[in-house]
Write an enzyme that holds these catalytic residues in place. Structure first.
Site, PDB file in Angstrom:
ATOM      1  N   GLU A  96       0.814  -1.211   0.000  1.00  0.00           N
ATOM      2  CA  GLU A  96       0.000   0.000   0.000  1.00  0.00           C
ATOM      3  C   GLU A  96       0.850   1.265   0.000  1.00  0.00           C
ATOM      4  O   GLU A  96       1.975   1.269   0.478  1.00  0.00           O
ATOM      5  CB  GLU A  96      -0.934   0.018   1.226  1.00  0.00           C
ATOM      6  CG  GLU A  96      -2.010  -1.041   1.112  1.00  0.00           C
ATOM      7  CD  GLU A  96      -3.022  -1.008   2.261  1.00  0.00           C
ATOM      8  OE1 GLU A  96      -4.111  -1.564   2.074  1.00  0.00           O
ATOM      9  OE2 GLU A  96      -2.727  -0.444   3.320  1.00  0.00           O
ATOM     10  N   CYS A 109       3.427   8.476   1.309  1.00  0.00           N
ATOM     11  CA  CYS A 109       3.953   7.526   2.284  1.00  0.00           C
ATOM     12  C   CYS A 109       4.162   6.202   1.554  1.00  0.00           C
ATOM     13  O   CYS A 109       3.200   5.607   1.049  1.00  0.00           O
ATOM     14  CB  CYS A 109       2.938   7.370   3.414  1.00  0.00           C
ATOM     15  SG  CYS A 109       3.389   6.137   4.627  1.00  0.00           S
ATOM     16  N   CYS A 116       6.494  -7.222   7.141  1.00  0.00           N
ATOM     17  CA  CYS A 116       7.609  -6.770   7.989  1.00  0.00           C
ATOM     18  C   CYS A 116       7.953  -7.885   8.957  1.00  0.00           C
ATOM     19  O   CYS A 116       7.073  -8.575   9.460  1.00  0.00           O
ATOM     20  CB  CYS A 116       7.208  -5.515   8.761  1.00  0.00           C
ATOM     21  SG  CYS A 116       8.560  -4.867   9.787  1.00  0.00           S
ATOM     22  N   CYS A 120       6.353  -6.047  15.765  1.00  0.00           N
ATOM     23  CA  CYS A 120       5.732  -5.169  16.777  1.00  0.00           C
ATOM     24  C   CYS A 120       4.260  -5.574  16.871  1.00  0.00           C
ATOM     25  O   CYS A 120       3.537  -5.527  15.869  1.00  0.00           O
ATOM     26  CB  CYS A 120       5.865  -3.700  16.391  1.00  0.00           C
ATOM     27  SG  CYS A 120       7.557  -3.223  15.967  1.00  0.00           S
ATOM     28  N   CYS A 123       1.096  -3.490  15.498  1.00  0.00           N
ATOM     29  CA  CYS A 123       1.132  -3.029  14.107  1.00  0.00           C
ATOM     30  C   CYS A 123       0.589  -4.108  13.168  1.00  0.00           C
ATOM     31  O   CYS A 123       1.024  -5.256  13.213  1.00  0.00           O
ATOM     32  CB  CYS A 123       2.575  -2.692  13.744  1.00  0.00           C
ATOM     33  SG  CYS A 123       2.850  -2.420  11.995  1.00  0.00           S
ATOM     34  N   CYS A 340      -0.338   4.932   7.810  1.00  0.00           N
ATOM     35  CA  CYS A 340       1.034   4.455   7.697  1.00  0.00           C
ATOM     36  C   CYS A 340       1.379   3.653   8.929  1.00  0.00           C
ATOM     37  O   CYS A 340       0.994   4.002  10.030  1.00  0.00           O
ATOM     38  CB  CYS A 340       2.002   5.616   7.612  1.00  0.00           C
ATOM     39  SG  CYS A 340       2.257   6.200   5.959  1.00  0.00           S
TER      40      CYS A 340
HETATM   41  N1  SAH Z   1       8.902   0.166  10.233  1.00  0.00           N
HETATM   42  C1  SAH Z   1       9.035   1.554  10.366  1.00  0.00           C
HETATM   43  C2  SAH Z   1       8.166   2.351   9.407  1.00  0.00           C
HETATM   44  C3  SAH Z   1       6.769   1.858   9.203  1.00  0.00           C
HETATM   45  S1  SAH Z   1       5.737   1.924  10.620  1.00  0.00           S
HETATM   46  C4  SAH Z   1       8.816   1.981  11.789  1.00  0.00           C
HETATM   47  O1  SAH Z   1       8.383   1.164  12.589  1.00  0.00           O
HETATM   48  O2  SAH Z   1       9.122   3.129  12.082  1.00  0.00           O
HETATM   49  C5  SAH Z   1       5.275   3.664  10.629  1.00  0.00           C
HETATM   50  C6  SAH Z   1       4.826   4.185  11.979  1.00  0.00           C
HETATM   51  O3  SAH Z   1       3.509   3.700  12.332  1.00  0.00           O
HETATM   52  C7  SAH Z   1       5.742   3.766  13.102  1.00  0.00           C
HETATM   53  O4  SAH Z   1       6.010   4.853  13.944  1.00  0.00           O
HETATM   54  C8  SAH Z   1       4.926   2.723  13.819  1.00  0.00           C
HETATM   55  O5  SAH Z   1       5.331   2.535  15.125  1.00  0.00           O
HETATM   56  C9  SAH Z   1       3.530   3.297  13.689  1.00  0.00           C
HETATM   57  N2  SAH Z   1       2.460   2.337  13.966  1.00  0.00           N
HETATM   58  C10 SAH Z   1       2.458   1.013  13.789  1.00  0.00           C
HETATM   59  N3  SAH Z   1       1.282   0.475  14.197  1.00  0.00           N
HETATM   60  C11 SAH Z   1       0.526   1.486  14.647  1.00  0.00           C
HETATM   61  C12 SAH Z   1      -0.784   1.585  15.194  1.00  0.00           C
HETATM   62  N4  SAH Z   1      -1.546   0.515  15.357  1.00  0.00           N
HETATM   63  N5  SAH Z   1      -1.238   2.801  15.532  1.00  0.00           N
HETATM   64  C13 SAH Z   1      -0.481   3.905  15.365  1.00  0.00           C
HETATM   65  N6  SAH Z   1       0.764   3.877  14.847  1.00  0.00           N
HETATM   66  C14 SAH Z   1       1.268   2.685  14.502  1.00  0.00           C
HETATM   67 FE1  SF4 Z   2       7.488  -3.324  11.155  1.00  0.00          FE
HETATM   68 FE2  SF4 Z   2       5.188  -2.329  11.985  1.00  0.00          FE
HETATM   69 FE3  SF4 Z   2       7.206  -2.591  13.703  1.00  0.00          FE
HETATM   70 FE4  SF4 Z   2       7.332  -0.695  11.735  1.00  0.00          FE
HETATM   71  S1  SF4 Z   2       5.891  -0.782  13.440  1.00  0.00           S
HETATM   72  S2  SF4 Z   2       8.947  -2.159  12.371  1.00  0.00           S
HETATM   73  S3  SF4 Z   2       6.235  -1.802  10.080  1.00  0.00           S
HETATM   74  S4  SF4 Z   2       6.145  -4.283  12.658  1.00  0.00           S
END
Ligand code: SAH
Ligand code: SF4
Length: 362
Positions: A96, A109, A116, A120, A123, A340
């Site tokens: 996306e 974005c 990934c 986390c 996410c 994002c």
């Molecule tokens: N992997 C990278 C970039 C993609 S994630 C990273 O982790 O920075 C982009 C952003 O979205 C990151 O700051 C991540 O922590 C945040 N994010 C992930 N899941 C989320 C959620 N459920 N609600 C709000 N932000 C979230």
């Molecule tokens: Fe990967 Fe989501 Fe963690 Fe970013 S926040 S590193 S996209 S698992």
């Protein structure tokens, strides 16, 4: 054309000028520059490159086809956010991209991986797991295809944030090549390019050596190791002290703003103690790190809720009182499932259709 040399099997925006020169070997040399300008400066799709013949357009499309097949394109109700769902050329690996139109800028974005591997838990991308790395051309094409849509709305894309699906610094080489292309060929300035990382320390060290001074965003979410180990498992490998050293060094060498991203999770990382710990980390950087608060968006695999709107404001004001520079990410695109960092791109977890997600912004 020299038919004895086989063309590389690469996508349109992975093809180099040498690849085009080989393809158009029978043509005058200026043709390559003409096609290059059309693709990267004028942002034309192949079938709109009108200063070359139809035969050449066909030759180009069949040798170096676009990498992304558009599956769905959704606009939000306000018309200021557009979400694209693509599949890669083999018809698999949904990814996306989100285009956000602000008063003063237009931001894309982009995803850097299909899925990934960082795991986390909060996410959606992490919940879906890793499929594959994207090539530089696949990353650049997302920005260009979104910019083509922006152009139709008479807007020029000014910013690109690497905050879509995937961890950019786990795919550092192609991300670096994409940054260089967006800067050198498309003409986006380094200060308008932002790489967001979960905190891969060797990747930040590599970024420090890149020629271009891009903005660095670090997804912190917790300012003590015990909690961060839980929220962001890669912290066990690169704990906070090591991460802070890398950020301090980046700021010193590049003199670019470093942002800490913090998704506020109800009663998990939103107490006054969390704010105090975060303020201490911010002040280890000179000038201090900027904090970007993101109210946690719901995802299917994580049951804890995001902090309420009121509490997000409370947390922001605690930080302000502690002298920290803080912004709260604005909500937009809630009606088109465009956030994002929590994109799952129609994989098992999330259907491609509408769902509830919130803001994407830089
Ligand atoms: N992997 C990278 C970039 C993609 S994630 C990273 O982790 O920075 C982009 C952003 O979205 C990151 O700051 C991540 O922590 C945040 N994010 C992930 N899941 C989320 C959620 N459920 N609600 C709000 N932000 C979230
Ligand atoms: Fe990967 Fe989501 Fe963690 Fe970013 S926040 S590193 S996209 S698992």
């Amino acid at each position: 054309m020299n038919t004895s040399t086989e063309l590389r099997n690469v996508s349109l925006y992975d093809a180099t000028q040498a690849d085009l020169a080989q393809l158009f070997a029978g043509q005058p040399k200026y043709r390559v520059e003409q096609v290059w300008q059309a693709l990267y400066t004028q942002l034309k799709p192949i079938d709109e490159i009108s200063n070359i013949s139809a035969a050449m357009r066909e030759q180009l499309a069949s040798a170096f086809p676009p990498a992304l097949i558009l599956k769905t394109q959704q606009n939000n109700a306000d018309g200021d956010t557009v979400k694209f769902l693509w599949t890669l050329r083999n018809g698999q690996h949904p990814i996306e991209t989100v285009l956000m139109l602000y008063q003063d800028r237009a931001t894309v974005c982009v995803s850097t991986q299909a899925g990934c591997a960082m795991g986390c838990g909060f996410c959606a991308t992490g919940q879906a797991g890793f499929s594959r790395h994207l090539t530089a051309g696949e990353i650049v094409e997302q920005a260009i295809r979104a910019a083509q849509v922006a152009l139709k709305l008479e807007r020029r894309v000014s910013n690109v944030v690497f905050m879509g699906m995937g961890e950019p610094l786990a795919n550092e080489g192609p991300v670096r090549a994409a940054v260089e292309k967006l800067h050198g060929d498309v003409g986006i300035s380094a200060r308008h390019l932002t790489v967001s990382t979960v905190g891969i320390v060797p990747g930040i060290k590599a970024l420090t050596k890149w020629p271009l001074p891009v903005n660095l965003a670090v997804s912190l979410h917790a300012a003590r190791d015990e909690l961060r180990n839980e929220l962001v498992p890669i912290n066990k490998r690169y704990p906070l002290d090591m991460l802070m050293e890398a950020c301090i060094d980046y700021l010193k060498v590049k003199n670019r703003r470093v942002t800490f991203e913090w998704a506020l999770i109800d009663k998990v990382n939103d107490t006054d103690q969390d704010a105090e710990e975060l303020a201490v980390l911010c002040k280890r950087l000179t000038p201090g790190a900027h904090v970007n608060l993101i109210p946690l968006n719901p995802t299917p695999g994580y049951s804890t809720r995001g902090s309420s709107g009121n509490h997000v404001r409370q947390f922001a004001s605690w930080l302000e009182d502690l002298g920290v520079n803080v912004t709260v990410r604005r909500n937009r695109g809630t009606d088109i499932d465009a956030a994002c960092g929590q994109l799952a791109a129609g994989q098992a977890i999330t259907p491609v259709t509408l769902g509830r997600r919130e803001d994407t912004s830089d």
